[in-house]
Design a protein around this motif. Structure first.
Motif, PDB file in Angstrom:
ATOM      1  N   LYS A  69      29.841  33.524  43.901  1.00 54.15           N
ATOM      2  CA  LYS A  69      28.954  32.913  42.908  1.00 54.15           C
ATOM      3  C   LYS A  69      28.566  33.956  41.857  1.00 54.15           C
ATOM      4  O   LYS A  69      28.293  35.113  42.199  1.00 54.15           O
ATOM      5  CB  LYS A  69      27.699  32.352  43.572  1.00 54.15           C
ATOM      6  N   ASP A  70      28.521  33.507  40.597  1.00 58.23           N
ATOM      7  CA  ASP A  70      28.057  34.402  39.547  1.00 58.23           C
ATOM      8  C   ASP A  70      26.517  34.438  39.569  1.00 58.23           C
ATOM      9  O   ASP A  70      25.893  33.717  40.355  1.00 58.23           O
ATOM     10  CB  ASP A  70      28.620  33.987  38.187  1.00 58.23           C
ATOM     11  N   PRO A  71      25.882  35.290  38.748  1.00 59.93           N
ATOM     12  CA  PRO A  71      24.422  35.402  38.787  1.00 59.93           C
ATOM     13  C   PRO A  71      23.686  34.082  38.537  1.00 59.93           C
ATOM     14  O   PRO A  71      22.561  33.906  39.017  1.00 59.93           O
ATOM     15  CB  PRO A  71      24.116  36.428  37.690  1.00 59.93           C
ATOM     16  N   ALA A  72      24.328  33.134  37.820  1.00 62.52           N
ATOM     17  CA  ALA A  72      23.685  31.844  37.561  1.00 62.52           C
ATOM     18  C   ALA A  72      23.944  30.838  38.671  1.00 62.52           C
ATOM     19  O   ALA A  72      23.473  29.714  38.618  1.00 62.52           O
ATOM     20  CB  ALA A  72      24.170  31.277  36.224  1.00 62.52           C
ATOM     21  N   GLY A  73      24.723  31.227  39.685  1.00 61.32           N
ATOM     22  CA  GLY A  73      24.996  30.338  40.803  1.00 61.32           C
ATOM     23  C   GLY A  73      26.255  29.493  40.666  1.00 61.32           C
ATOM     24  O   GLY A  73      26.511  28.650  41.509  1.00 61.32           O
ATOM     25  N   HIS A  74      27.045  29.737  39.607  1.00 59.62           N
ATOM     26  CA  HIS A  74      28.294  28.998  39.453  1.00 59.62           C
ATOM     27  C   HIS A  74      29.336  29.525  40.438  1.00 59.62           C
ATOM     28  O   HIS A  74      29.432  30.729  40.666  1.00 59.62           O
ATOM     29  CB  HIS A  74      28.839  29.138  38.027  1.00 59.62           C
ATOM     30  N   ALA A  75      30.126  28.613  41.023  1.00 63.65           N
ATOM     31  CA  ALA A  75      31.181  29.008  41.957  1.00 63.65           C
ATOM     32  C   ALA A  75      32.375  29.529  41.167  1.00 63.65           C
ATOM     33  O   ALA A  75      32.875  28.854  40.268  1.00 63.65           O
ATOM     34  CB  ALA A  75      31.590  27.828  42.823  1.00 63.65           C
ATOM     35  N   ILE A  76      32.825  30.714  41.492  1.00 66.07           N
ATOM     36  CA  ILE A  76      33.965  31.345  40.842  1.00 66.07           C
ATOM     37  C   ILE A  76      35.051  31.535  41.895  1.00 66.07           C
ATOM     38  O   ILE A  76      34.770  31.949  43.019  1.00 66.07           O
ATOM     39  CB  ILE A  76      33.594  32.724  40.244  1.00 66.07           C
ATOM     40  N   GLU A  77      36.283  31.233  41.528  1.00 65.54           N
ATOM     41  CA  GLU A  77      37.426  31.412  42.425  1.00 65.54           C
ATOM     42  C   GLU A  77      38.458  32.271  41.719  1.00 65.54           C
ATOM     43  O   GLU A  77      38.789  32.028  40.564  1.00 65.54           O
ATOM     44  CB  GLU A  77      38.039  30.054  42.769  1.00 65.54           C
ATOM     45  N   LEU A  78      38.938  33.294  42.398  1.00 65.24           N
ATOM     46  CA  LEU A  78      40.045  34.109  41.902  1.00 65.24           C
ATOM     47  C   LEU A  78      41.231  33.876  42.822  1.00 65.24           C
ATOM     48  O   LEU A  78      41.101  33.994  44.045  1.00 65.24           O
ATOM     49  CB  LEU A  78      39.675  35.604  41.926  1.00 65.24           C
ATOM     50  N   ILE A  79      42.382  33.514  42.252  1.00 63.48           N
ATOM     51  CA  ILE A  79      43.579  33.255  43.053  1.00 63.48           C
ATOM     52  C   ILE A  79      44.770  33.990  42.447  1.00 63.48           C
ATOM     53  O   ILE A  79      44.760  34.336  41.268  1.00 63.48           O
ATOM     54  CB  ILE A  79      43.876  31.740  43.154  1.00 63.48           C
ATOM     55  N   THR A  80      45.776  34.224  43.283  1.00 63.35           N
ATOM     56  CA  THR A  80      46.959  34.936  42.813  1.00 63.35           C
ATOM     57  C   THR A  80      48.112  33.996  42.501  1.00 63.35           C
ATOM     58  O   THR A  80      49.130  34.445  41.975  1.00 63.35           O
ATOM     59  CB  THR A  80      47.429  35.967  43.856  1.00 63.35           C
ATOM     60  N   ARG A  81      47.983  32.723  42.835  1.00 67.51           N
ATOM     61  CA  ARG A  81      49.017  31.722  42.533  1.00 67.51           C
ATOM     62  C   ARG A  81      48.342  30.435  42.097  1.00 67.51           C
ATOM     63  O   ARG A  81      47.296  30.087  42.635  1.00 67.51           O
ATOM     64  CB  ARG A  81      49.880  31.438  43.753  1.00 67.51           C
ATOM     65  N   PRO A  82      48.951  29.707  41.160  1.00 69.25           N
ATOM     66  CA  PRO A  82      48.334  28.459  40.720  1.00 69.25           C
ATOM     67  C   PRO A  82      48.472  27.371  41.783  1.00 69.25           C
ATOM     68  O   PRO A  82      49.388  27.399  42.604  1.00 69.25           O
ATOM     69  CB  PRO A  82      49.131  28.082  39.465  1.00 69.25           C
ATOM     70  N   TYR A  83      47.533  26.420  41.782  1.00 68.71           N
ATOM     71  CA  TYR A  83      47.648  25.257  42.635  1.00 68.71           C
ATOM     72  C   TYR A  83      48.771  24.395  42.087  1.00 68.71           C
ATOM     73  O   TYR A  83      48.915  24.232  40.876  1.00 68.71           O
ATOM     74  CB  TYR A  83      46.349  24.438  42.664  1.00 68.71           C
ATOM     75  N   LEU A  84      49.566  23.814  42.962  1.00 67.11           N
ATOM     76  CA  LEU A  84      50.677  22.963  42.502  1.00 67.11           C
ATOM     77  C   LEU A  84      50.302  21.532  42.524  1.00 67.11           C
ATOM     78  O   LEU A  84      49.505  21.053  43.184  1.00 67.11           O
ATOM     79  CB  LEU A  84      51.898  23.193  43.382  1.00 67.11           C
TER      80      LEU A  84
END
Length: 84
Positions: A69-84
Motif C-alpha cells: 500500500k502507498d502512503p494514501a492506502g492505495h493497493a500497488i502491485e509490481l509484477i514481472t509479467r503481464p496478466y494474459l
C-alpha cells in the motif's frame, strides 16, 4: 516446490501433508477437477528456492509479484509479467 514431505498417495493423487494436518491432493489429467486458486505464505528464502525450481524446470508461471500500500492506502502491485 514447498519442500514438504510426500504423504502416502493413492489412486490418481499425489498427496502432500502440511504441518497443521491439512492434506493436499494433486491429480494428473484426465481427472476432471475444476481449477482453484491456492496461496501459501512462505518466507523469502523458500520463495527464492521454489521460484528457481519453477524456472529451471521450464514450468509456465506468472513471474514474480509483490503487493503493498502507498502512503494514501492505495493497493500497488509490481509484477514481472503481464496478466494474459
Amino acid at each position: 516446490m514447498l519442500e514438504l514431505p510426500e504423504a502416502p498417495s493413492w489412486g490418481p493423487f499425489t498427496n502432500i501433508q502440511l504441518p497443521d494436518g491439512v492434506l493436499l491432493q494433486f491429480a494428473e489429467p484426465p481427472v476432471e477437477i475444476q481449477m482453484k486458486h491456492y496461496a501459501f505464505l512462505i518466507d523469502d528464502e523458500l520463495f527464492d528456492r521454489a521460484y528457481r525450481r519453477l524456472f529451471d524446470r521450464g514450468i509456465e508461471h506468472g513471474g514474480r509479484g509483490v503487493y503493498f500500500k502507498d502512503p494514501a492506502g492505495h493497493a500497488i502491485e509490481l509484477i514481472t509479467r503481464p496478466y494474459l
